[in-house]
Design a protein around this motif. Structure first.
Motif, PDB file in Angstrom:
ATOM      1  N   HIS A 130      33.752  43.406  43.933  1.00 59.88           N
ATOM      2  CA  HIS A 130      34.893  43.398  43.015  1.00 59.88           C
ATOM      3  C   HIS A 130      35.793  44.588  43.351  1.00 59.88           C
ATOM      4  O   HIS A 130      35.326  45.712  43.521  1.00 59.88           O
ATOM      5  CB  HIS A 130      34.422  43.502  41.558  1.00 59.88           C
ATOM      6  N   TYR A 131      37.090  44.333  43.446  1.00 61.56           N
ATOM      7  CA  TYR A 131      38.052  45.341  43.868  1.00 61.56           C
ATOM      8  C   TYR A 131      38.901  45.790  42.682  1.00 61.56           C
ATOM      9  O   TYR A 131      39.174  45.016  41.757  1.00 61.56           O
ATOM     10  CB  TYR A 131      38.962  44.781  44.974  1.00 61.56           C
ATOM     11  N   THR A 132      39.297  47.027  42.728  1.00 62.10           N
ATOM     12  CA  THR A 132      40.183  47.606  41.729  1.00 62.10           C
ATOM     13  C   THR A 132      41.066  48.646  42.408  1.00 62.10           C
ATOM     14  O   THR A 132      40.908  48.922  43.601  1.00 62.10           O
ATOM     15  CB  THR A 132      39.376  48.262  40.593  1.00 62.10           C
ATOM     16  N   THR A 133      41.984  49.207  41.650  1.00 59.56           N
ATOM     17  CA  THR A 133      42.868  50.246  42.182  1.00 59.56           C
ATOM     18  C   THR A 133      42.434  51.600  41.648  1.00 59.56           C
ATOM     19  O   THR A 133      42.031  51.722  40.493  1.00 59.56           O
ATOM     20  CB  THR A 133      44.324  49.978  41.774  1.00 59.56           C
ATOM     21  N   THR A 134      42.505  52.596  42.491  1.00 62.36           N
ATOM     22  CA  THR A 134      42.138  53.950  42.114  1.00 62.36           C
ATOM     23  C   THR A 134      43.101  54.928  42.783  1.00 62.36           C
ATOM     24  O   THR A 134      43.813  54.566  43.730  1.00 62.36           O
ATOM     25  CB  THR A 134      40.694  54.272  42.518  1.00 62.36           C
ATOM     26  N   THR A 135      43.108  56.140  42.289  1.00 61.29           N
ATOM     27  CA  THR A 135      43.994  57.173  42.825  1.00 61.29           C
ATOM     28  C   THR A 135      43.224  58.050  43.799  1.00 61.29           C
ATOM     29  O   THR A 135      42.198  58.631  43.441  1.00 61.29           O
ATOM     30  CB  THR A 135      44.573  58.036  41.694  1.00 61.29           C
ATOM     31  N   LEU A 136      43.706  58.137  45.026  1.00 58.58           N
ATOM     32  CA  LEU A 136      43.079  58.942  46.064  1.00 58.58           C
ATOM     33  C   LEU A 136      44.169  59.733  46.786  1.00 58.58           C
ATOM     34  O   LEU A 136      45.074  59.148  47.378  1.00 58.58           O
ATOM     35  CB  LEU A 136      42.327  58.049  47.055  1.00 58.58           C
ATOM     36  N   ASP A 137      44.075  61.056  46.694  1.00 54.00           N
ATOM     37  CA  ASP A 137      45.073  61.949  47.287  1.00 54.00           C
ATOM     38  C   ASP A 137      46.469  61.660  46.761  1.00 54.00           C
ATOM     39  O   ASP A 137      47.470  61.689  47.503  1.00 54.00           O
ATOM     40  CB  ASP A 137      45.057  61.834  48.819  1.00 54.00           C
ATOM     41  N   GLY A 138      46.540  61.336  45.460  1.00 54.04           N
ATOM     42  CA  GLY A 138      47.831  61.087  44.836  1.00 54.04           C
ATOM     43  C   GLY A 138      48.421  59.726  45.112  1.00 54.04           C
ATOM     44  O   GLY A 138      49.552  59.452  44.704  1.00 54.04           O
ATOM     45  N   LYS A 139      47.677  58.828  45.765  1.00 54.79           N
ATOM     46  CA  LYS A 139      48.177  57.496  46.092  1.00 54.79           C
ATOM     47  C   LYS A 139      47.255  56.437  45.499  1.00 54.79           C
ATOM     48  O   LYS A 139      46.042  56.630  45.392  1.00 54.79           O
ATOM     49  CB  LYS A 139      48.268  57.298  47.610  1.00 54.79           C
ATOM     50  N   GLN A 140      47.847  55.314  45.119  1.00 58.84           N
ATOM     51  CA  GLN A 140      47.093  54.176  44.603  1.00 58.84           C
ATOM     52  C   GLN A 140      46.534  53.364  45.774  1.00 58.84           C
ATOM     53  O   GLN A 140      47.294  52.866  46.607  1.00 58.84           O
ATOM     54  CB  GLN A 140      47.989  53.282  43.733  1.00 58.84           C
ATOM     55  N   VAL A 141      45.215  53.264  45.823  1.00 61.74           N
ATOM     56  CA  VAL A 141      44.552  52.523  46.892  1.00 61.74           C
ATOM     57  C   VAL A 141      43.609  51.505  46.267  1.00 61.74           C
ATOM     58  O   VAL A 141      43.243  51.599  45.090  1.00 61.74           O
ATOM     59  CB  VAL A 141      43.771  53.477  47.835  1.00 61.74           C
ATOM     60  N   THR A 142      43.219  50.537  47.064  1.00 62.15           N
ATOM     61  CA  THR A 142      42.271  49.509  46.634  1.00 62.15           C
ATOM     62  C   THR A 142      40.862  49.929  47.037  1.00 62.15           C
ATOM     63  O   THR A 142      40.631  50.323  48.181  1.00 62.15           O
ATOM     64  CB  THR A 142      42.626  48.156  47.267  1.00 62.15           C
ATOM     65  N   ALA A 143      39.936  49.817  46.095  1.00 56.03           N
ATOM     66  CA  ALA A 143      38.558  50.231  46.343  1.00 56.03           C
ATOM     67  C   ALA A 143      37.611  49.274  45.648  1.00 56.03           C
ATOM     68  O   ALA A 143      37.988  48.544  44.718  1.00 56.03           O
ATOM     69  CB  ALA A 143      38.324  51.670  45.849  1.00 56.03           C
ATOM     70  N   VAL A 144      36.363  49.269  46.108  1.00 56.40           N
ATOM     71  CA  VAL A 144      35.319  48.446  45.503  1.00 56.40           C
ATOM     72  C   VAL A 144      34.662  49.247  44.378  1.00 56.40           C
ATOM     73  O   VAL A 144      34.203  50.370  44.590  1.00 56.40           O
ATOM     74  CB  VAL A 144      34.265  48.038  46.555  1.00 56.40           C
ATOM     75  N   ASP A 145      34.629  48.681  43.185  1.00 54.09           N
ATOM     76  CA  ASP A 145      34.017  49.369  42.048  1.00 54.09           C
ATOM     77  C   ASP A 145      32.669  48.784  41.657  1.00 54.09           C
ATOM     78  O   ASP A 145      32.062  49.230  40.673  1.00 54.09           O
ATOM     79  CB  ASP A 145      34.946  49.338  40.837  1.00 54.09           C
ATOM     80  N   GLY A 146      32.180  47.786  42.409  1.00 55.22           N
ATOM     81  CA  GLY A 146      30.879  47.205  42.114  1.00 55.22           C
ATOM     82  C   GLY A 146      30.747  45.816  42.713  1.00 55.22           C
ATOM     83  O   GLY A 146      31.629  45.342  43.456  1.00 55.22           O
ATOM     84  N   MET A 147      29.645  45.171  42.394  1.00 61.23           N
ATOM     85  CA  MET A 147      29.377  43.810  42.868  1.00 61.23           C
ATOM     86  C   MET A 147      29.287  42.867  41.682  1.00 61.23           C
ATOM     87  O   MET A 147      28.725  43.207  40.644  1.00 61.23           O
ATOM     88  CB  MET A 147      28.071  43.763  43.655  1.00 61.23           C
ATOM     89  N   LEU A 148      29.851  41.678  41.861  1.00 63.17           N
ATOM     90  CA  LEU A 148      29.739  40.625  40.857  1.00 63.17           C
ATOM     91  C   LEU A 148      28.587  39.709  41.229  1.00 63.17           C
ATOM     92  O   LEU A 148      28.513  39.219  42.360  1.00 63.17           O
ATOM     93  CB  LEU A 148      31.039  39.827  40.757  1.00 63.17           C
ATOM     94  N   TYR A 149      27.681  39.491  40.270  1.00 62.86           N
ATOM     95  CA  TYR A 149      26.528  38.618  40.484  1.00 62.86           C
ATOM     96  C   TYR A 149      26.573  37.493  39.443  1.00 62.86           C
ATOM     97  O   TYR A 149      26.475  37.754  38.242  1.00 62.86           O
ATOM     98  CB  TYR A 149      25.215  39.382  40.344  1.00 62.86           C
ATOM     99  N   ALA A 150      26.749  36.261  39.914  1.00 62.49           N
ATOM    100  CA  ALA A 150      26.610  35.083  39.052  1.00 62.49           C
ATOM    101  C   ALA A 150      25.162  34.614  39.154  1.00 62.49           C
ATOM    102  O   ALA A 150      24.703  34.212  40.229  1.00 62.49           O
ATOM    103  CB  ALA A 150      27.572  33.978  39.475  1.00 62.49           C
ATOM    104  N   ILE A 151      24.426  34.681  38.044  1.00 67.24           N
ATOM    105  CA  ILE A 151      22.979  34.446  38.031  1.00 67.24           C
ATOM    106  C   ILE A 151      22.690  33.143  37.298  1.00 67.24           C
ATOM    107  O   ILE A 151      23.200  32.915  36.191  1.00 67.24           O
ATOM    108  CB  ILE A 151      22.246  35.624  37.349  1.00 67.24           C
ATOM    109  N   ARG A 152      21.875  32.318  37.888  1.00 65.57           N
ATOM    110  CA  ARG A 152      21.527  31.026  37.298  1.00 65.57           C
ATOM    111  C   ARG A 152      20.634  31.212  36.073  1.00 65.57           C
ATOM    112  O   ARG A 152      19.667  31.978  36.107  1.00 65.57           O
ATOM    113  CB  ARG A 152      20.818  30.159  38.335  1.00 65.57           C
ATOM    114  N   LEU A 153      20.940  30.481  35.002  1.00 64.26           N
ATOM    115  CA  LEU A 153      20.119  30.488  33.788  1.00 64.26           C
ATOM    116  C   LEU A 153      19.652  29.102  33.388  1.00 64.26           C
ATOM    117  O   LEU A 153      18.957  28.964  32.364  1.00 64.26           O
ATOM    118  CB  LEU A 153      20.897  31.117  32.617  1.00 64.26           C
TER     119      LEU A 153
END
Length: 415
Positions: free
Chosen positions: A188-211
């Motif tokens: 899963h991707y989101t935007t974050t601030t790095l060195d004063g600039k908005q960049v795209t980064a991965v903030d985690g993994m999405l898991y769809a789990i069968r129930l």
């Protein structure tokens, strides 16, 4: 004799008084007569004289007290309605053996022969799915059936360390389970601030789990579009996977030093196992993350239980909605002498985090009613935790939300 000739009359000027009235004239006459007609007013009977009560109280006082009791009963019913909303019995989740053939994932040869293999990942995700579903009761159907799948936002690094495997092995296991349709994973991707600039980064993994059996897990468009965590705020507060793993290793090393274990005795029989302590601590961090993404504590999660600490210490550790959701279940285990103080601390934490300081008593009341509903065999704490978790997600995704406290109160009334 000359005959007098009558004067000549124009037909348009002739007015026959004896001619019958036209339909329009009749309707106009009736409408004019009804407009001026007024029915006679009936005389109202005199009001009965007020009689005093059996003990001499005036009747108006008894009526006022009766109205106040009815109003209080209605308010109590509105507050407690959220904890009895399930009129049908929720069906239990199927066991992992019913969802996946675990024997097919056991390695037959090599270093992993005899281990669970990818089944260990399936067991861990199944447990986290149960925890996540317990705080999302709105996912159940009206007939009490559980959802066919649940989507969790997790951290792959923490998951690999908690299972004691490398990230490459975790990716291999994920591919095997994804091929079987048990889960579907994607970053899963989101935007974050790095060195004063908005960049795209991965903030985690999405898991769809069968129930549900015979269901193929998949991710939808809205799962990718949701904002699960504020990466800038988490980095500033130290709530990262790197810090969680480093703190767990440091605490395990300190525990060995405090117990006096020498370097040559670390691997002997009966000595403490730092890897086991690290796995247990990171697994607890994952349980917190499954409830609210990014909810990592910088303290030891195995010793941050408000049920076994003083209220003053609990006030320092319960900082907002996230901590209250995680600590609601401890009300069942806390000592009776500390329960009221803990509920007060939780109510104060909610009022402070929602910027609703004047409603501290209201939050204490809904927490107390949730605990009472739990004692009566109803899922009061789970229902309240689900509403708070739903509100926390809306606070992250709904940028224009100005009064989250009012939104929570409205949902509790309408539930």
């Amino acid at each position: 004799v000359p005959v007098a000739t009558p004067p000549l009359l124009i037909p348009d000027q002739v007015e026959d008084q004896d001619a019958p009235a036209t339909l329009a004239q009749t309707v106009e006459r009736k409408a004019r007569s009804k407009a001026h007609y007024r029915k006679p007013l009936k005389a109202t009977p005199p009001a009965p004289a007020a009689q005093d009560g059996p003990e001499g109280q005036p009747a108006w006082l008894l009526d006022t007290l009766r109205l106040l009791d009815q109003q209080e009963a209605r308010e109590r019913a509105e507050l407690s309605r959220v904890f009895v909303r399930q009129q049908v019995q929720r069906q239990p989740l199927p066991r992992l053996e019913e969802l996946l053939a675990l024997e097919a994932f056991r390695p037959k040869r090599g270093r992993g022969a005899g281990t669970a293999g990818a089944g260990a990942l399936a067991a861990g995700l199944h447990e986290l799915g149960r925890i996540g579903l317990a705080t999302r009761l709105y996912l159940y159907g009206k007939d009490g059936q559980p959802p066919k799948q649940i989507v969790l936002h997790l951290c792959a690094e923490l998951l690999a360390e908690a299972l004691g495997v490398s990230e490459n092995t975790l990716r291999d296991w994920t591919t095997q389970l994804q091929r079987a349709g048990y889960l579907y994973a994607c970053p899963h991707y989101t935007t974050t601030t790095l060195d004063g600039k908005q960049v795209t980064a991965v903030d985690g993994m999405l898991y769809a789990i069968r129930l549900a059996p015979d269901h193929t897990a998949r991710l939808r468009y809205q799962d990718y579009k949701r904002a699960y965590r504020n990466l800038d705020a988490d980095r500033a507060a130290g709530r990262t996977a790197y810090n969680a793993i480093a703190n767990a290793a440091k605490r395990a090393e300190e525990a060995q030093i405090s117990e006096g274990v020498q370097d040559g005795e670390k691997n002997t029989a009966g000595s403490c196992t730092p890897s086991g302590q690290i796995k247990a601590e990171l697994l607890e961090q994952l349980r917190r993350w499954a409830v609210i993404p990014g909810n990592i504590t910088t303290q030891n999660p195995l010793k941050a239980d408000p049920a076994v600490i003083d209220p003053d210490e609990a006030a320092k550790r319960l900082g907002g909605v996230q901590d209250v959701v995680h600590a609601l279940s401890t009300l069942l285990d806390v000592h009776a002498s500390k329960r009221a103080a803990l509920i007060g601390i939780m109510g104060a934490a909610l009022a402070r985090d929602l910027e609703d300081q004047h409603s501290r008593a209201y939050y204490c009341k809904i927490i107390w009613l949730a605990w009472q509903a739990e004692l009566e065999g109803r899922d009061g704490l789970q229902a309240l935790g689900a509403e708070l978790q739903h509100l926390e997600v809306d606070r992250r995704e709904w940028k224009g939300l100005r009064r989250p406290a009012a939104l929570l109160a409205a949902r509790l009334r309408a539930a």
